[in-house]
Design an enzyme around this catalytic site. Structure first.
Site, short mmCIF file in Angstrom:
data_model
loop_
_atom_site.label_atom_id
_atom_site.label_comp_id
_atom_site.label_asym_id
_atom_site.label_seq_id
_atom_site.Cartn_x
_atom_site.Cartn_y
_atom_site.Cartn_z
N ASP A 17 34.56 131.97 71.34
CA ASP A 17 33.12 132.20 70.60
C ASP A 17 33.11 133.47 69.94
OD1 ASP A 17 30.90 131.34 69.56
OD2 ASP A 17 29.68 131.48 71.55
N GLU A 96 29.18 128.34 59.76
CA GLU A 96 27.77 127.69 59.74
C GLU A 96 27.23 127.69 58.24
OE1 GLU A 96 24.47 127.99 63.01
OE2 GLU A 96 26.45 128.71 63.28
N LYS A 132 29.45 123.76 60.56
CA LYS A 132 28.56 123.93 61.69
C LYS A 132 26.99 123.75 61.15
CE LYS A 132 28.58 126.81 65.41
NZ LYS A 132 28.63 127.94 66.12
N THR A 156 25.35 122.11 66.31
CA THR A 156 25.28 123.27 67.34
C THR A 156 23.69 123.32 67.44
OG1 THR A 156 25.53 125.72 67.63
CG2 THR A 156 24.98 124.96 65.47
N PHE A 178 24.63 123.62 74.45
CA PHE A 178 24.25 124.97 74.76
C PHE A 178 24.02 125.02 76.27
CE2 PHE A 178 23.60 128.15 71.01
CZ PHE A 178 24.53 127.37 70.27
#
Length: 321
Positions: A17, A96, A132, A156, A178
Site C-alpha cells: 500500500d 483510483e 479503484k 475501496t 478497511f
C-alpha cells in the site's frame, strides 16, 4: 524458521500500500495499491522529479481551460506513479477514480475508461490495472458496468457488510475492507483498547470473508488500512492483504510461527442477503461507524486530490512566467 512475512506470503497474496518505489523493489509485493494521498506523497520524492517536469511540460501544450489542464496533469502524474509501480511488480496496480466522482456513476465509468486508455498509451494493458472506486452505491454500480466490459475493479473505503454484499452482487473483482479506520472509530467512540482478536476491524473482515466463502462468491477480499502487525496476523490466510512498507518491514523482521486464521475451506454457513438500493442505503445508514468513515474517507481523498491539483497549478504558473 522463516520470517512472518514469508509465512504470510505462503497463505495470502501480499500487496504493498504505497507509491514508494524503493520500498516496493525491496519488499517485492505481488500487487500495489495507490490512492490520491499516496500519489501526492510519491511525486514529492526525487524519484518522480523527471515525471513531474514532464507532466508540467505536457500540460503547457494542452488547450482548454486552466482547471481542465490542471486536472489532466494531475491525472497524468497518477498514471506515472502507477506505471512506475507496474514496471516492478508482477501483478496489478490499483489506480483510483477521483474521489469527487464518488456519487456519479456515469462520470466514474468515463474516468475509468480514461485511466485504462492512459495506461494503454504507455503499453500497460487493462489486465495489469485495477480501477479503484469508493464503495458508495454509485461507485458499486459503476463497477458493475465496468466488470461487464472486462475492466476489473477494486472497491475501496469499505466499512460495512452492506457494502460487501452489494459489491459481490456487482461481481466486483476485489474489495478492500478497511481495518484500522474501523478500529480508530471504535476506540474513539468507546474509549476501550482492543486485542487483535477483538479488534472491530478484524472482526468485520472475518465476517465478510466468511460470508463470501459460505456463498461461493468469487470476489477477492483484500484487507486494508492496518494500524499494527497484530491486525495483519489476525487475518493471515485472507485472500490478499495490502500493507504499508513499515509494517511489511516489521513482519519481515519478526520470527515465530504465524498461525493461519482464515481458510476458504473453513466457514460458518450464512444465508445470502437480498440487496437493492433501498436495503443498501438503510443498512448503511443504520451503521453509524460505516456511514461516518465512508464520508470521512471520501473527504480525505478529495482533499489530497485537490492538494495535488493545487501543486500542479502552481507549477504551471511558474512554467508560464
Amino acid at each position: 524458521m522463516t520470517s512472518k512475512l514469508e509465512q504470510l506470503r505462503s497463505m495470502t497474496t501480499v500487496v504493498a500500500d504505497t507509491g514508494d518505489i524503493e520500498a516496493v523493489a525491496r519488499l517485492k509485493p505481488v500487487d500495489c495499491t495507490t490512492n490520491p494521498s499516496i500519489v501526492l506523497k510519491a511525486i514529492g520524492s526525487p524519484i518522480f522529479a523527471d515525471q513531474f517536469k514532464e507532466a508540467v511540460a505536457w500540460g503547457k501544450s494542452r488547450n482548454g481551460g486552466s482547471d481542465a489542464v490542471v486536472a489532466a496533469v494531475a491525472d497524468r502524474l497518477a498514471i506515472s506513479v502507477g506505471a512506475a509501480l507496474a514496471a516492478i511488480v508482477p501483478g496489478r496496480v490499483s489506480t483510483e477514480v477521483d474521489a469527487d466522482l464518488s456519487f456519479d456513476t456515469e462520470a466514474s465509468i468515463a474516468k475509468a475508461h480514461a485511466i485504462i486508455a492512459a495506461y494503454k498509451e504507455r503499453g500497460i494493458e487493462r489486465d495489469r490495472i485495477l480501477i479503484k472506486l469508493a464503495s458508495t452505491w454509485e461507485g458499486i454500480k459503476a463497477a458493475e458496468v465496468l466488470q461487464t466490459e472486462g475492466i476489473d475493479c477494486n472497491l475501496t473505503l469499505l466499512f460495512s457488510h452492506a457494502q460487501a454484499v452489494a459489491c459481490a452482487d456487482a461481481k466486483a473483482f476485489l474489495i478492500s475492507p478497511f481495518v484500522g479506520r474501523i478500529l480508530d472509530w471504535h476506540k474513539k467512540a468507546t474509549g476501550q483498547e482492543y486485542t487483535a482478536e477483538t479488534d472491530p476491524g478484524v472482526v468485520s473482515v472475518r465476517s465478510i470473508y466468511n460470508y463470501y466463502k459460505a456463498n461461493g462468491i468469487s470476489t477477492i477480499v483484500m484487507g486494508a488500512s492496518f494500524r499494527n502487525v497484530g491486525e495483519i496476523e489476525a487475518l493471515a490466510g485472507c485472500d490478499r492483504l495490502t500493507i504499508a512498507p513499515n509494517l511489511l518491514d516489521e513482519l519481515d523482521k519478526a520470527e515465530g510461527k504465524l498461525e493461519r486464521k482464515l481458510s476458504p475451506e473453513k466457514f460458518e454457513p450464512v444465508k445470502p442477503i437480498a440487496m437493492d438500493e433501498k436495503t443498501f442505503r438503510w443498512m448503511l445508514n443504520e451503521d453509524q461507524m460505516a456511514t461516518e468513515k465512508l464520508s470521512d474517507g471520501i473527504r480525505l481523498f478529495a482533499k489530497d486530490l485537490h492538494a495535488l491539483r493545487d501543486l500542479v497549478a502552481k507549477e504551471l504558473q511558474l512554467a508560464a512566467a
